[in-house]
Scaffold this motif. Structure first.
Motif, PDB file in Angstrom:
ATOM      1  N   GLY A 137     -51.483  74.227  54.767  1.00 35.68           N
ATOM      2  CA  GLY A 137     -52.490  75.140  55.291  1.00 35.68           C
ATOM      3  C   GLY A 137     -53.014  76.083  54.232  1.00 35.68           C
ATOM      4  N   ARG A 138     -54.085  76.774  54.573  1.00 36.13           N
ATOM      5  CA  ARG A 138     -54.716  77.732  53.666  1.00 36.13           C
ATOM      6  C   ARG A 138     -54.348  79.145  54.096  1.00 36.13           C
ATOM      7  NH1 ARG A 138     -59.468  80.664  53.814  1.00 36.13           N
ATOM      8  NH2 ARG A 138     -60.146  79.656  55.742  1.00 36.13           N
ATOM      9  N   PHE A 139     -54.012  79.980  53.129  1.00 36.26           N
ATOM     10  CA  PHE A 139     -53.672  81.367  53.422  1.00 36.26           C
ATOM     11  C   PHE A 139     -54.922  82.116  53.863  1.00 36.26           C
ATOM     12  CE2 PHE A 139     -53.207  85.794  51.665  1.00 36.26           C
ATOM     13  CZ  PHE A 139     -52.378  86.247  52.677  1.00 36.26           C
ATOM     14  N   ILE A 140     -54.890  82.653  55.083  1.00 33.03           N
ATOM     15  CA  ILE A 140     -56.022  83.416  55.609  1.00 33.03           C
ATOM     16  C   ILE A 140     -55.634  84.886  55.582  1.00 33.03           C
ATOM     17  CG2 ILE A 140     -57.584  83.746  57.565  1.00 33.03           C
ATOM     18  CD1 ILE A 140     -56.888  80.904  58.449  1.00 33.03           C
ATOM     19  N   GLY A 141     -55.820  85.495  54.452  1.00 34.09           N
ATOM     20  CA  GLY A 141     -55.468  86.894  54.263  1.00 34.09           C
ATOM     21  C   GLY A 141     -55.998  87.353  52.924  1.00 34.09           C
ATOM     22  N   CYS A 142     -55.666  88.569  52.569  1.00 36.56           N
ATOM     23  CA  CYS A 142     -56.161  89.123  51.312  1.00 36.56           C
ATOM     24  C   CYS A 142     -55.255  88.671  50.166  1.00 36.56           C
ATOM     25  CB  CYS A 142     -56.221  90.642  51.391  1.00 36.56           C
ATOM     26  SG  CYS A 142     -57.015  91.377  49.945  1.00 36.56           S
ATOM     27  N   ALA A 143     -55.669  87.618  49.485  1.00 35.84           N
ATOM     28  CA  ALA A 143     -54.867  87.062  48.394  1.00 35.84           C
ATOM     29  C   ALA A 143     -54.728  88.052  47.241  1.00 35.84           C
ATOM     30  CB  ALA A 143     -55.501  85.764  47.898  1.00 35.84           C
ATOM     31  N   GLN A 144     -55.743  88.883  47.032  1.00 35.58           N
ATOM     32  CA  GLN A 144     -55.696  89.843  45.926  1.00 35.58           C
ATOM     33  C   GLN A 144     -54.611  90.894  46.154  1.00 35.58           C
ATOM     34  OE1 GLN A 144     -58.358  88.807  47.547  1.00 35.58           O
ATOM     35  NE2 GLN A 144     -59.735  87.906  46.041  1.00 35.58           N
ATOM     36  N   LEU A 145     -54.510  91.403  47.385  1.00 40.30           N
ATOM     37  CA  LEU A 145     -53.452  92.367  47.694  1.00 40.30           C
ATOM     38  C   LEU A 145     -52.079  91.712  47.615  1.00 40.30           C
ATOM     39  CD1 LEU A 145     -54.678  94.583  50.684  1.00 40.30           C
ATOM     40  CD2 LEU A 145     -53.974  95.351  48.414  1.00 40.30           C
ATOM     41  N   LEU A 146     -51.995  90.490  48.102  1.00 40.97           N
ATOM     42  CA  LEU A 146     -50.728  89.763  48.053  1.00 40.97           C
ATOM     43  C   LEU A 146     -50.281  89.553  46.607  1.00 40.97           C
ATOM     44  CD1 LEU A 146     -48.524  88.234  49.624  1.00 40.97           C
ATOM     45  CD2 LEU A 146     -49.981  86.200  49.517  1.00 40.97           C
ATOM     46  N   LEU A 147     -51.223  89.231  45.738  1.00 38.00           N
ATOM     47  CA  LEU A 147     -50.896  89.022  44.326  1.00 38.00           C
ATOM     48  C   LEU A 147     -50.463  90.332  43.668  1.00 38.00           C
ATOM     49  CD1 LEU A 147     -50.821  86.987  41.990  1.00 38.00           C
ATOM     50  CD2 LEU A 147     -53.197  87.592  41.486  1.00 38.00           C
ATOM     51  N   ALA A 148     -51.145  91.427  44.004  1.00 37.36           N
ATOM     52  CA  ALA A 148     -50.768  92.732  43.451  1.00 37.36           C
ATOM     53  C   ALA A 148     -49.354  93.108  43.891  1.00 37.36           C
ATOM     54  CB  ALA A 148     -51.765  93.800  43.904  1.00 37.36           C
ATOM     55  N   TRP A 149     -49.050  92.866  45.155  1.00 38.01           N
ATOM     56  CA  TRP A 149     -47.697  93.133  45.665  1.00 38.01           C
ATOM     57  C   TRP A 149     -46.674  92.255  44.947  1.00 38.01           C
ATOM     58  CZ3 TRP A 149     -44.129  89.946  48.019  1.00 38.01           C
ATOM     59  CH2 TRP A 149     -43.040  90.580  48.636  1.00 38.01           C
ATOM     60  N   PHE A 150     -47.022  90.983  44.772  1.00 40.50           N
ATOM     61  CA  PHE A 150     -46.123  90.036  44.115  1.00 40.50           C
ATOM     62  C   PHE A 150     -45.809  90.487  42.687  1.00 40.50           C
ATOM     63  CE2 PHE A 150     -45.425  86.331  41.430  1.00 40.50           C
ATOM     64  CZ  PHE A 150     -44.449  85.640  42.126  1.00 40.50           C
ATOM     65  N   HIS A 151     -46.837  90.842  41.941  1.00 40.88           N
ATOM     66  CA  HIS A 151     -46.620  91.284  40.560  1.00 40.88           C
ATOM     67  C   HIS A 151     -45.745  92.536  40.504  1.00 40.88           C
ATOM     68  CE1 HIS A 151     -48.902  88.473  38.233  1.00 40.88           C
ATOM     69  NE2 HIS A 151     -50.022  88.672  38.906  1.00 40.88           N
ATOM     70  N   SER A 152     -45.868  93.392  41.500  1.00 39.94           N
ATOM     71  CA  SER A 152     -45.112  94.643  41.489  1.00 39.94           C
ATOM     72  C   SER A 152     -43.621  94.429  41.702  1.00 39.94           C
ATOM     73  CB  SER A 152     -45.648  95.582  42.579  1.00 39.94           C
ATOM     74  OG  SER A 152     -46.997  95.904  42.340  1.00 39.94           O
ATOM     75  N   HIS A 153     -43.252  93.320  42.335  1.00 39.52           N
ATOM     76  CA  HIS A 153     -41.840  93.082  42.634  1.00 39.52           C
ATOM     77  C   HIS A 153     -41.193  92.021  41.743  1.00 39.52           C
ATOM     78  CE1 HIS A 153     -41.310  95.632  46.154  1.00 39.52           C
ATOM     79  NE2 HIS A 153     -42.509  95.261  46.559  1.00 39.52           N
ATOM     80  N   PHE A 154     -41.997  91.168  41.144  1.00 41.19           N
ATOM     81  CA  PHE A 154     -41.419  90.071  40.368  1.00 41.19           C
ATOM     82  C   PHE A 154     -41.767  90.135  38.886  1.00 41.19           C
ATOM     83  CE2 PHE A 154     -41.711  88.584  44.743  1.00 41.19           C
ATOM     84  CZ  PHE A 154     -40.399  88.212  44.963  1.00 41.19           C
ATOM     85  N   TRP A 155     -42.339  91.254  38.458  1.00 39.80           N
ATOM     86  CA  TRP A 155     -42.544  91.502  37.035  1.00 39.80           C
ATOM     87  C   TRP A 155     -41.810  92.786  36.693  1.00 39.80           C
ATOM     88  CZ3 TRP A 155     -45.852  87.512  37.721  1.00 39.80           C
ATOM     89  CH2 TRP A 155     -46.231  86.797  36.585  1.00 39.80           C
ATOM     90  N   LYS A 156     -40.756  92.681  35.924  1.00 30.96           N
ATOM     91  CA  LYS A 156     -39.987  93.863  35.551  1.00 30.96           C
ATOM     92  C   LYS A 156     -40.825  94.781  34.662  1.00 30.96           C
ATOM     93  CE  LYS A 156     -35.831  93.062  37.316  1.00 30.96           C
ATOM     94  NZ  LYS A 156     -35.084  94.011  38.141  1.00 30.96           N
ATOM     95  N   VAL A 157     -40.715  96.078  34.908  1.00 28.91           N
ATOM     96  CA  VAL A 157     -41.446  97.043  34.094  1.00 28.91           C
ATOM     97  C   VAL A 157     -40.457  97.896  33.318  1.00 28.91           C
ATOM     98  CG1 VAL A 157     -43.454  97.123  35.612  1.00 28.91           C
ATOM     99  CG2 VAL A 157     -41.550  98.670  36.026  1.00 28.91           C
ATOM    100  N   ASP A 158     -40.822  98.224  32.079  1.00 31.72           N
ATOM    101  CA  ASP A 158     -39.943  99.034  31.240  1.00 31.72           C
ATOM    102  C   ASP A 158     -40.048 100.515  31.564  1.00 31.72           C
ATOM    103  OD1 ASP A 158     -39.054  96.789  29.842  1.00 31.72           O
ATOM    104  OD2 ASP A 158     -40.795  96.858  28.507  1.00 31.72           O
ATOM    105  N   LYS A 159     -41.230 100.934  31.991  1.00 32.90           N
ATOM    106  CA  LYS A 159     -41.421 102.346  32.307  1.00 32.90           C
ATOM    107  C   LYS A 159     -42.505 102.483  33.364  1.00 32.90           C
ATOM    108  CE  LYS A 159     -44.606 102.902  28.391  1.00 32.90           C
ATOM    109  NZ  LYS A 159     -44.894 103.653  27.160  1.00 32.90           N
ATOM    110  N   VAL A 160     -42.436 103.573  34.083  1.00 33.85           N
ATOM    111  CA  VAL A 160     -43.401 103.839  35.146  1.00 33.85           C
ATOM    112  C   VAL A 160     -44.432 104.833  34.629  1.00 33.85           C
ATOM    113  CG1 VAL A 160     -43.716 104.718  37.482  1.00 33.85           C
ATOM    114  CG2 VAL A 160     -41.647 103.430  36.902  1.00 33.85           C
TER     115      VAL A 160
END
Length: 317
Positions: A137-160
């Motif tokens: 199936g095709r995701f019917i939602g805001c893919a851009q927000l989902l991607l931003a959320w994904f990057h925030s949790h699965f990309w480690k950051v050295d500093k905030v």
């Protein structure tokens, strides 16, 4: 790990909305033609000629609205039509290249400072659940927000960034400006995600600053999210680790019983009941502890128990 109301509210950063004033599908709605006439300022004859049928839903093509954005003499109407197009093409892209009728119902309520966050989350959960259940199936939602959320949790950051403390800070702008790798194949992504460990996850998004968590409405152990096509139940207590709080076994009984589409004879009554639960919302202070999970939680999670009522631990009472 799931998306939360607080995370999406922080990502969208809409200071004009009332965070507890939620969308509810109107039971006595204007016709699609009248809503579009009100939003666009065009005649009913013009609107009627533009409306198309896509499957079970009525829509208006983006091309029709694009022409109005370019040529409309009223600047405010231009902005309204452009905003409606973003909601229909980016946030709720059900029929590609078209704006679905249900989007206009939400858009019509935004002037009353209704928050779009629970609606966006509801349709995100509904679409992801459908894709997972059917295996396609095709995701019917805001893919851009989902991607931003994904990057925030699965990309480690050295500093905030220190800018998170500024009132006008936008996490979306910062995420958009952050360089990302785009050379990872789909197969490689699948391998990475299938082998994730706890230490690979940024449980709390680095831009999350809130100390309070919405965790229930009325006396229920969940929160009902009303989408534009149907509702879902969401249990914030399932994801306490995302707030750096200790994760315990939540009550999940009855969660799936909420999901339905806005069709049939009884859905209007259900909508009223679900909307009324938002009149009594409960928040709790976030608390930080050493161990992130209780020992019982891992056993419960491994079984994926959905209808669960935790039993009291008499040994420690």
């Amino acid at each position: 790990m799931v998306h939360t109301v607080e995370e999406y509210a922080a990502l969208l950063h809409c200071p004009r909305i009332q965070v507890d004033k939620v969308y509810s599908r109107a039971t006595n709605v204007l016709t699609f033609t009248k809503k579009l006439t009100k939003i666009t300022g065009m005649s009913e004859q013009w609107v009627t000629a533009q409306i198309k049928q896509k499957g079970e839903n009525k829509c208006i093509p983006w091309k029709s609205l694009q022409d109005q954005i370019l040529a409309h003499p009223d600047t405010k109407k231009k902005v309204d039509v452009f905003a409606l197009s973003i909601y229909g093409l980016v946030i709720f892209p059900k029929a590609l290249g078209h704006i679905d009728e249900a989007v206009t119902d939400l858009f019509d309520q935004l002037d009353r400072r209704v928050t779009p966050v629970p609606v966006i989350l509801a349709e995100t959960f509904r679409s992801l659940s459908t894709c997972r259940r059917t295996g396609e199936g095709r995701f019917i939602g805001c893919a851009q927000l989902l991607l931003a959320w994904f990057h925030s949790h699965f990309w480690k950051v050295d500093k905030v960034s220190y800018r998170v403390f500024f009132e006008n800070y936008s996490s979306l702008k910062e995420l958009a400006a952050t360089p990302r790798r785009d050379d990872i194949t789909e197969e490689r992504w699948m391998a990475i995600l299938q082998n994730l460990q706890d230490e690979d996850v940024e449980w709390k998004a680095p831009w999350m600053m809130l100390d309070e968590i919405l965790y229930r409405c009325e006396d229920f152990d969940w929160v009902t999210l009303l989408g534009i096509w149907g509702p879902v139940r969401y249990t914030p207590l399932l994801v306490l680790r995302q707030y750096r709080s200790r994760q315990f076994i939540p009550t999940a009984q009855g969660l799936a019983q909420c999901e339905f589409s806005y069709k049939g004879n009884n859905y209007r009554r259900k909508i009223r009941e679900m909307s009324n639960t938002w009149k009594q919302i409960h928040r709790m202070k976030r608390f930080t502890v050493g161990a992130m999970t209780t020992p019982e939680y891992y056993e419960w999670w491994s079984k994926r128990t959905n209808d669960n009522i935790p039993k009291p631990n008499h040994e420690n009472s």
